[in-house]
Scaffold this active site. Structure first.
Site, short mmCIF file in Angstrom:
data_model
loop_
_atom_site.label_atom_id
_atom_site.label_comp_id
_atom_site.label_asym_id
_atom_site.label_seq_id
_atom_site.Cartn_x
_atom_site.Cartn_y
_atom_site.Cartn_z
N TYR A 156 0.79 -1.21 0.00
CA TYR A 156 0.00 0.00 0.00
C TYR A 156 0.84 1.28 0.00
O TYR A 156 0.31 2.36 -0.19
CB TYR A 156 -0.93 0.01 1.21
CG TYR A 156 -1.73 -1.26 1.35
CD1 TYR A 156 -2.60 -1.65 0.35
CD2 TYR A 156 -1.58 -2.08 2.45
CE1 TYR A 156 -3.34 -2.83 0.47
CE2 TYR A 156 -2.31 -3.26 2.57
CZ TYR A 156 -3.18 -3.62 1.58
OH TYR A 156 -3.89 -4.78 1.70
N HIS A 179 1.81 -11.45 3.33
CA HIS A 179 0.46 -10.91 3.27
C HIS A 179 -0.60 -11.90 2.81
O HIS A 179 -1.76 -11.79 3.18
CB HIS A 179 0.47 -9.71 2.32
CG HIS A 179 -0.77 -8.89 2.33
ND1 HIS A 179 -1.37 -8.46 3.50
CD2 HIS A 179 -1.53 -8.41 1.32
CE1 HIS A 179 -2.44 -7.74 3.19
NE2 HIS A 179 -2.58 -7.71 1.89
#
Length: 275
Positions: free
Chosen positions: A35, A91
């Site tokens: 991100y 992740h």
């Protein structure tokens, strides 16, 4: 929960400790390497005047093998200005067994080199967790005992409408701390009759009831989930952290808990082991 405070911590398999309550950073403006928020989080920490040792910083690597993960860790540290991350997670299980093994090996080496202190996974199903455990044993056989890393933390979407009992049991049996992201179900369940009734009975907001549920859930040898609420509003951030002065009864915990399987986000846990 009466024994917990905002400053409470719990031990990890790595030998370090983790706070029992955390905050998601995706809204500031994003989170972790995928991100692109490591620079802003590092800058905020530097400007805060808070000691580095008083802040637990987590980053993630996304869908990468060995080289991608090594590069992501180094880039994240460089952009954040930090010397180490307290925790780094893979992740998701995407990419297949070789990618997961490569990412894990890169995390092991980063921990060895002092770039991260603890390591773990996010969004893994039990079949992915089992594969990681087997790879740890494989690395230890090759590199020596204690050199395969350890799963200190697992992170999943968890709330009363997505309890994941199989994953929770697997982690509890191995001393793995469980972080709950989307513990507020992105606000989609605030009109639930049971939640509204409990909020009124305990004189708390619906969000505070859900965070209390998360902190109390799974009280075995390992105490509760570690909720990670997200908000960009200072008053809500403060209210979300003000959840240590009440305790849900066991009856109300059971009343709020459902057997639904209703993710409000993505759900990589179901990904086949070879994908």
């Amino acid at each position: 929960m009466s024994t917990l405070t905002r400053a409470s911590k719990r031990p990890l398999n790595s030998g370090y400790e983790i706070p029992v309550f955390g905050f998601g950073a995706r809204l500031s403006p994003y989170s972790a390497r995928k991100y692109g928020s490591e620079a802003s989080c590092g800058e905020a920490l530097a400007q805060s005047g808070v000691s580095r040792g008083d802040v637990f910083v987590t980053s993630k690597v996304f869908k990468g093998g060995y080289n991608e993960t090594k590069g992501a860790i180094d880039c994240g540290l460089r952009e954040s200005g930090l010397e180490y991350f307290d925790l780094d997670l893979n992740h998701s299980p995407y990419g297949g067994p070789d990618a997961r093994k490569g990412a894990w090996l890169a995390l092991v080496e980063a921990k060895r080199d002092g770039k991260i202190r603890s390591m773990g996974v996010s969004n893994y199903g039990t079949h992915h967790l089992q594969g990681t455990e087997e790879y740890i044993a494989e690395l230890e056989k090759k590199l020596g005992k204690g050199n395969g890393g350890e799963i200190s933390v697992g992170q999943w979407e968890l709330h009363p409408w997505l309890c994941r009992p199989d994953i929770v049991e697997w982690c509890h049996s191995r001393g793995i701390a469980i972080q709950a992201y989307s513990p507020l179900v992105r606000g989609r369940r605030f009109e639930d009759p049971t939640l509204k009734r409990l909020a009124e009975n305990y004189d708390q907001s619906g969000a505070q009831i859900l965070l209390g549920w998360s902190l109390q859930k799974g009280w075995f040898v390992i105490k509760g989930f570690i909720p990670l609420p997200k908000s960009g509003t200072p008053t809500r951030i403060s209210a979300n952290a003000d959840v240590f002065d009440f305790e849900l009864s066991s009856e109300d915990m059971e009343l709020l808990t459902t057997t639904e399987y209703a993710p409000c986000g993505w759900d990589p846990t179901m990904t086949p082991v070879d994908e």
